[in-house]
Design an enzyme around this catalytic site. Structure first.
Site, PDB file in Angstrom:
ATOM      1  N   ARG A 133      10.132  -5.250  10.252  1.00 46.95           N
ATOM      2  CA  ARG A 133      10.525  -6.493  11.102  1.00 46.95           C
ATOM      3  C   ARG A 133       9.494  -7.076  12.005  1.00 46.95           C
ATOM      4  NH1 ARG A 133       8.163  -5.343  14.953  1.00 46.95           N
ATOM      5  NH2 ARG A 133       8.227  -3.956  16.480  1.00 46.95           N
ATOM      6  N   VAL A 134       9.391  -8.349  12.197  1.00 43.66           N
ATOM      7  CA  VAL A 134       8.523  -8.838  12.886  1.00 43.66           C
ATOM      8  C   VAL A 134       9.150  -9.611  14.248  1.00 43.66           C
ATOM      9  CG1 VAL A 134       7.142 -11.060  13.006  1.00 43.66           C
ATOM     10  CG2 VAL A 134       7.273  -9.899  11.014  1.00 43.66           C
TER      11      VAL A 134
ATOM     12  N   GLU B 183       2.106  -2.059  13.290  1.00 39.41           N
ATOM     13  CA  GLU B 183       2.621  -0.759  13.687  1.00 39.41           C
ATOM     14  C   GLU B 183       3.440  -0.073  12.869  1.00 39.41           C
ATOM     15  OE1 GLU B 183       4.451   1.199  17.908  1.00 39.41           O
ATOM     16  OE2 GLU B 183       6.050  -0.003  16.660  1.00 39.41           O
TER      17      GLU B 183
ATOM     18  N   ARG C 258       8.819   0.907   9.640  1.00 36.98           N
ATOM     19  CA  ARG C 258       9.237   2.087   9.730  1.00 36.98           C
ATOM     20  C   ARG C 258       9.464   2.967   8.483  1.00 36.98           C
ATOM     21  NH1 ARG C 258      14.295   2.240  13.238  1.00 36.98           N
ATOM     22  NH2 ARG C 258      12.789   1.379  14.843  1.00 36.98           N
TER      23      ARG C 258
ATOM     24  N   GLU D 211      11.478   8.079   1.474  1.00 37.92           N
ATOM     25  CA  GLU D 211      12.844   7.825   1.022  1.00 37.92           C
ATOM     26  C   GLU D 211      13.093   6.301   1.173  1.00 37.92           C
ATOM     27  OE1 GLU D 211      15.454   9.692   0.413  1.00 37.92           O
ATOM     28  OE2 GLU D 211      14.468  11.572   0.427  1.00 37.92           O
TER      29      GLU D 211
ATOM     30  N   LYS E  97       8.464  -9.223  26.141  1.00 37.85           N
ATOM     31  CA  LYS E  97       7.504  -7.805  26.243  1.00 37.85           C
ATOM     32  C   LYS E  97       6.241  -8.274  27.164  1.00 37.85           C
ATOM     33  CE  LYS E  97       5.886  -4.086  24.051  1.00 37.85           C
ATOM     34  NZ  LYS E  97       5.590  -3.185  22.753  1.00 37.85           N
TER      35      LYS E  97
ATOM     36  N   LYS F 246       0.893  -1.153  -0.100  1.00 35.42           N
ATOM     37  CA  LYS F 246      -0.104  -0.054   0.031  1.00 35.42           C
ATOM     38  C   LYS F 246       0.822   1.096   0.097  1.00 35.42           C
ATOM     39  CE  LYS F 246      -4.111  -1.928   2.289  1.00 35.42           C
ATOM     40  NZ  LYS F 246      -4.948  -1.510   1.404  1.00 35.42           N
ATOM     41  N   LEU F 247       1.933   1.144   0.956  1.00 35.81           N
ATOM     42  CA  LEU F 247       2.702   2.409   0.924  1.00 35.81           C
ATOM     43  C   LEU F 247       3.433   2.547  -0.348  1.00 35.81           C
ATOM     44  CD1 LEU F 247       3.835   1.755   4.764  1.00 35.81           C
ATOM     45  CD2 LEU F 247       2.576   3.922   3.872  1.00 35.81           C
TER      46      LEU F 247
ATOM     47  N   ARG G 257       7.408  -8.168  30.800  1.00 35.03           N
ATOM     48  CA  ARG G 257       7.425  -6.946  31.140  1.00 35.03           C
ATOM     49  C   ARG G 257       6.070  -6.453  31.413  1.00 35.03           C
ATOM     50  NH1 ARG G 257      11.025  -6.163  27.023  1.00 35.03           N
ATOM     51  NH2 ARG G 257       9.548  -4.912  25.829  1.00 35.03           N
TER      52      ARG G 257
END
Length: 227
Positions: A71-72, A167, A105, A66, A81, A48-49, A84
């Site tokens: 990552r997974v 994310e 990202r 740019e 996680k 999509k991006l 935590r």
């Protein structure tokens, strides 16, 4: 494919350290399928991006994106996680409670590009926005800046459709430069950081943000000269 380590048994066996080899294999297969789902979600959002970037290249004569990184999380990172957060150590708990198992990202040229890309992504019919955090307008106390989106996207498999959260972090080259170096400085660091170092990093973040604003303004003026 993942391989089970001895200290991962609590995760794959739900806390039973004496689980059978058959159950271990079953849990590993479940995790492999889960990671496949998240890798597929990354491909979907990246496509999509890429399409948006190609469209804007035609319309605006330049690429606002740019580059992208993705990552997974590894099983070990997922387990850490959950621990935590005080959550159950299971694949089910991870899928239900963690929004960042899959992450993309997006590095943009200018601040305005960040919001353009985010708005166009959010307007797509099959994208559901679960969460949005704007750390550009409201930076973190350490100076960190980025736009964070948690989106849910449908993934079509041979026998079912799965809605998966990804994310998406969108930031400028300058923001990514600061965040990457800040992460390297603090990676696996224990104990408190001296206040003068914290202040120096915050000052650098503010200078970078100021530069981003100036570059955005210069970009606007150059565009006006073209037309």
């Amino acid at each position: 494919m993942i391989q089970l380590k001895e200290n991962d048994k609590i995760f794959f066996g739900g806390g039973d350290m004496n689980i059978s080899p058959e159950l271990v294999e079953e849990k590993i297969e479940e995790m492999n399928e889960t990671l496949l789902i998240y890798r597929s979600a990354i491909k979907e959002v990246k496509t999509k991006l890429d399409i948006l970037d190609d469209e804007l290249k035609i319309r605006r004569k330049r690429n606002p994106i740019e580059y992208m990184k993705s990552r997974v999380k590894t099983p070990g990172s997922i387990m850490d996680k959950l621990q935590r957060k005080g959550l159950e150590m299971s694949i089910y708990a991870a899928k239900k409670n963690l929004n960042d198992i899959a992450g993309i990202r997006v590095i943009c040229s200018f601040v305005g590009d960040i919001y353009d890309i985010a708005d166009m992504l959010k307007r797509q019919d099959d994208i559901k926005v679960i969460e949005e955090k704007d750390y550009i307008k409201n930076p973190k106390s350490n100076g960190y800046r980025s736009l964070h989106l948690v989106v849910e996207v449908p993934i079509f498999f041979s026998d079912h459709v799965e809605s998966v959260r990804v994310e998406v972090q969108i930031r400028t080259i300058a923001m990514d430069f600061w965040a990457s170096l800040e992460h390297k400085l603090y990676y696996k660091k224990s104990g408190e950081t001296p206040i003068h170092i914290t202040n120096d990093l915050k000052e650098c973040a503010d200078l970078i943000a100021s530069t981003d604003i100036r570059m955005q303004d210069i970009h606007r003026k150059v565009d006006e000269l073209r037309y």
